[in-house]
Design a protein around this motif. Sequence first.
Motif, PDB file in Angstrom:
ATOM      1  N   GLN A   1     -10.347  -3.542  -7.201  1.00  0.00           N
ATOM      2  CA  GLN A   1     -10.034  -3.978  -5.846  1.00  0.00           C
ATOM      3  C   GLN A   1      -8.994  -5.084  -5.929  1.00  0.00           C
ATOM      4  O   GLN A   1      -9.254  -6.135  -6.506  1.00  0.00           O
ATOM      5  CB  GLN A   1     -11.301  -4.498  -5.152  1.00  0.00           C
ATOM      6  N   SER A   2      -7.815  -4.814  -5.380  1.00  0.00           N
ATOM      7  CA  SER A   2      -6.769  -5.843  -5.430  1.00  0.00           C
ATOM      8  C   SER A   2      -6.954  -6.832  -4.287  1.00  0.00           C
ATOM      9  O   SER A   2      -7.540  -6.509  -3.258  1.00  0.00           O
ATOM     10  CB  SER A   2      -5.380  -5.215  -5.400  1.00  0.00           C
ATOM     11  N   GLU A   3      -6.464  -8.034  -4.518  1.00  0.00           N
ATOM     12  CA  GLU A   3      -6.533  -9.104  -3.527  1.00  0.00           C
ATOM     13  C   GLU A   3      -5.147  -9.683  -3.347  1.00  0.00           C
ATOM     14  O   GLU A   3      -4.383  -9.792  -4.308  1.00  0.00           O
ATOM     15  CB  GLU A   3      -7.426 -10.240  -4.015  1.00  0.00           C
TER      16      GLU A   3
ATOM     17  N   GLU B   1      -0.937   1.621  -8.508  1.00  0.00           N
ATOM     18  CA  GLU B   1      -0.924   2.138  -7.143  1.00  0.00           C
ATOM     19  C   GLU B   1      -1.900   1.320  -6.320  1.00  0.00           C
ATOM     20  O   GLU B   1      -2.996   1.000  -6.787  1.00  0.00           O
ATOM     21  CB  GLU B   1      -1.340   3.609  -7.116  1.00  0.00           C
ATOM     22  N   ILE B   2      -1.476   0.962  -5.115  1.00  0.00           N
ATOM     23  CA  ILE B   2      -2.333   0.245  -4.176  1.00  0.00           C
ATOM     24  C   ILE B   2      -2.570   1.182  -3.003  1.00  0.00           C
ATOM     25  O   ILE B   2      -1.621   1.628  -2.362  1.00  0.00           O
ATOM     26  CB  ILE B   2      -1.680  -1.066  -3.674  1.00  0.00           C
ATOM     27  N   GLY B   3      -3.838   1.498  -2.744  1.00  0.00           N
ATOM     28  CA  GLY B   3      -4.170   2.443  -1.688  1.00  0.00           C
ATOM     29  C   GLY B   3      -4.810   1.756  -0.491  1.00  0.00           C
ATOM     30  O   GLY B   3      -4.674   0.548  -0.289  1.00  0.00           O
TER      31      GLY B   3
ATOM     32  N   ASN C   1      -5.421   1.360  -8.551  1.00  0.00           N
ATOM     33  CA  ASN C   1      -5.683   2.240  -9.685  1.00  0.00           C
ATOM     34  C   ASN C   1      -4.376   2.525 -10.390  1.00  0.00           C
ATOM     35  O   ASN C   1      -3.304   2.187  -9.906  1.00  0.00           O
ATOM     36  CB  ASN C   1      -6.374   3.532  -9.241  1.00  0.00           C
ATOM     37  N   GLY C   2      -4.476   3.157 -11.543  1.00  0.00           N
ATOM     38  CA  GLY C   2      -3.289   3.532 -12.299  1.00  0.00           C
ATOM     39  C   GLY C   2      -3.650   3.830 -13.727  1.00  0.00           C
ATOM     40  O   GLY C   2      -4.815   4.045 -14.066  1.00  0.00           O
TER      41      GLY C   2
ATOM     42  N   GLN D   1       0.804  -1.211   0.000  1.00  0.00           N
ATOM     43  CA  GLN D   1       0.000   0.000   0.000  1.00  0.00           C
ATOM     44  C   GLN D   1       0.845   1.273   0.000  1.00  0.00           C
ATOM     45  O   GLN D   1       1.944   1.301   0.533  1.00  0.00           O
ATOM     46  CB  GLN D   1      -0.920   0.018   1.226  1.00  0.00           C
ATOM     47  N   HIS D   2       0.259   2.299  -0.629  1.00  0.00           N
ATOM     48  CA  HIS D   2       0.814   3.660  -0.624  1.00  0.00           C
ATOM     49  C   HIS D   2       2.128   3.776  -1.396  1.00  0.00           C
ATOM     50  O   HIS D   2       3.031   4.499  -0.995  1.00  0.00           O
ATOM     51  CB  HIS D   2       0.971   4.190   0.800  1.00  0.00           C
TER      52      HIS D   2
END
Length: 162
Positions: free
Chosen positions: A96-98, A77-79, A85-86, A51-52
């Motif tokens: 939504q990433s897993e 980008e992982i928030g 997103n990107g 993240q971030h």
Amino acid sequence: MYKKAVAISSALLISACSTMGSNESATSDNSDAKMTSTMPATLQVSESTLQHHHWVLTKIDGKQLRVDEHFSAPTLEIGEKMAANGTAGCNNFFGQSELDGSNFRIEQIGATMKMCPDNIMLTEMLYLKSLAQWNKLTLTEKEIELKNPEHTLTFTLKDWVN
């Protein structure tokens, strides 16, 4: 006198060349040893380590990514809460990433729908399809590698600078 000078010069030149050859092999042996000892260590994969950060795609299947003029390389980008997103090269995406152990994917990817040149769109389709599949994720301090049965995507860390 001239023949002696040529003979001595030739002997020195041959001697210098053979010495350089042995030094070069010793140098390459040492550099190989240095390269293996300075290989980046893999990090533990977790939500907090992903993240971030702002990642830029640099390689597809081990080949350096070529970016056309007026376009930029795909990003990731992982928030918060693993929201992803990107850009995919032409269009922006989100999803939504897993994370399941060291396996990673982005579910329900949505994207804008701009049209771009064919080569950009082909890269974009490969990129988004790969992100939607389960990938074996390898993380170092400077890179992420996502590997699935079809493709390997390599990203370089390019965090935002204030």
